[in-house]
Design a protein around this motif. Sequence first.
Motif, PDB file in Angstrom:
ATOM      1  N   VAL A   1       0.830  -1.210   0.000  1.00 33.91           N
ATOM      2  CA  VAL A   1       0.000   0.000   0.000  1.00 33.91           C
ATOM      3  C   VAL A   1       0.865   1.262   0.000  1.00 33.91           C
ATOM      4  O   VAL A   1       0.517   2.255  -0.649  1.00 33.91           O
ATOM      5  N   GLY A   2       1.999   1.231   0.688  1.00 27.11           N
ATOM      6  CA  GLY A   2       2.831   2.424   0.767  1.00 27.11           C
ATOM      7  C   GLY A   2       3.356   2.861  -0.590  1.00 27.11           C
ATOM      8  O   GLY A   2       3.321   4.047  -0.949  1.00 27.11           O
ATOM      9  N   SER A   3       3.843   1.905  -1.364  1.00 25.73           N
ATOM     10  CA  SER A   3       4.415   2.267  -2.669  1.00 25.73           C
ATOM     11  C   SER A   3       3.324   2.691  -3.644  1.00 25.73           C
ATOM     12  O   SER A   3       3.514   3.618  -4.437  1.00 25.73           O
TER      13      SER A   3
ATOM     14  N   HIS B   1       0.438   4.072  -2.810  1.00 29.70           N
ATOM     15  CA  HIS B   1      -0.071   5.375  -2.392  1.00 29.70           C
ATOM     16  C   HIS B   1       0.879   6.493  -2.800  1.00 29.70           C
ATOM     17  O   HIS B   1       0.453   7.556  -3.268  1.00 29.70           O
ATOM     18  N   ALA B   2       2.174   6.255  -2.626  1.00 30.99           N
ATOM     19  CA  ALA B   2       3.150   7.276  -3.021  1.00 30.99           C
ATOM     20  C   ALA B   2       3.065   7.539  -4.521  1.00 30.99           C
ATOM     21  O   ALA B   2       3.138   8.692  -4.970  1.00 30.99           O
TER      22      ALA B   2
ATOM     23  N   ARG C   1      -0.029   9.613  -5.172  1.00 30.95           N
ATOM     24  CA  ARG C   1       0.140  10.996  -4.704  1.00 30.95           C
ATOM     25  C   ARG C   1       0.981  11.800  -5.680  1.00 30.95           C
ATOM     26  O   ARG C   1       0.655  12.936  -6.020  1.00 30.95           O
ATOM     27  N   ARG C   2       2.056  11.213  -6.157  1.00 28.85           N
ATOM     28  CA  ARG C   2       2.958  11.963  -7.024  1.00 28.85           C
ATOM     29  C   ARG C   2       2.434  12.057  -8.456  1.00 28.85           C
ATOM     30  O   ARG C   2       2.643  13.055  -9.121  1.00 28.85           O
TER      31      ARG C   2
ATOM     32  N   ARG D   1       2.826  15.313   1.416  1.00 26.95           N
ATOM     33  CA  ARG D   1       2.679  14.880   2.798  1.00 26.95           C
ATOM     34  C   ARG D   1       3.806  13.926   3.126  1.00 26.95           C
ATOM     35  O   ARG D   1       3.603  12.747   3.317  1.00 26.95           O
TER      36      ARG D   1
END
Lengths: 207, 169
Positions: free
Chosen positions: B23-25, B27-28, B31-32, B102
């Motif tokens: 999920v972290g990768s 989401h990043a 976002r970008r 963020r």
Amino acid sequence: MTTGHERWLDQLSDYLDGELEGSGLRGIEAHLATCDECRSVVEDVRDIRDRARRLEASQPSRDLWPAIASAIDASSRQASSGADIIPLPVGPRSNAPPTGLFVTVRELAAAAVVVISLSAAVTWWAGVGIVSVPGAVPSGFGPAQSAASLVADVAGPSAGVADEIIILETALEQVRGRLDPNTVRILEKNLRVIQNAIEESDRKSVV
Amino acid sequence: MTDVHKAAGGDHEAFERLYRSHVGSVHALARRMVGDDVADDLTQEVFIRVWEKLGSFRGDSKFGTWLHRLAVNHMLTRRETLRKREARTVTGEGVLDRHTARPQRSSGAAVDLERAVGRLPDGAREVFVLYDVEGYGHEEISGFMDIAVGTSKSQLHRARMLLRGYLDQ
């Protein structure tokens, strides 16, 4: 920076990324050996590229798993039953646990009938005076407001009910095109009545 | 049996573990590539899509690679719809700051770069993120974005030069 550098600047990214060969590569290397400005640009861009490679992952503002689990549960049910299932959301930006709530179009229609019946019954009761409401809404308000006050006094504080109303409103949006327009209008009207009741109940609970 | 195989067989707990790992990768990337305001929703959509497509994962690549490509394709498809929803003024290099970075546990330099990336025009930002942040090549980016390789290279250069200017301010 003079325009004479533009010819070389345009090639700097390709140079940095190893995309140049032969005479193109030799040409820019010869230029960089004599040009401080262009060397400075190359170093800056190399730094940006290296920093970009080190940017980190990020986390969502809320745990998305409950909503994902709800959606894949619904799709699993649809796949096994063949029914026209509507997965219902947890709620707007909510951290509440998944309701596991999903309905068929028929179930939504049934729920709509319940909403309409409840609202109609309360309106009728208030109109014929069957129910006496302490501190009732002053005269001059229409039946909808009287019904809203009555529901508020009976139902009390209603956070959970409010969430369910939001879910029903969202579901209605999803099936709007499949329902008779008149039915949609009635549903919307009655959801508003109940929503007004919830808001009035919440106001009274604060006082 | 791996979590990927279990999830492909309908194991929700195994899929949740895959979600937590990636999920972290994702989401990043969201976002970008598209923006902070819609990153959560896009991330959620991606994982629902991953669940639907799990049966098509053949193991030719690592699961994370396969998932990431699916995420990129989904975000590029959705970005136009999402952009139409938002009221923005784009004036080429004078683009308004629409991506509120963020950063979490990031250094000042990383924060500066995140904010600067958020200011890039759309095409340049997407190529920069895919090439310099995510490590795709120009041929792959050309396939994702349906642009010529030469366009990908020129957008990358444009992004880098703009970033240099933003970071100098």
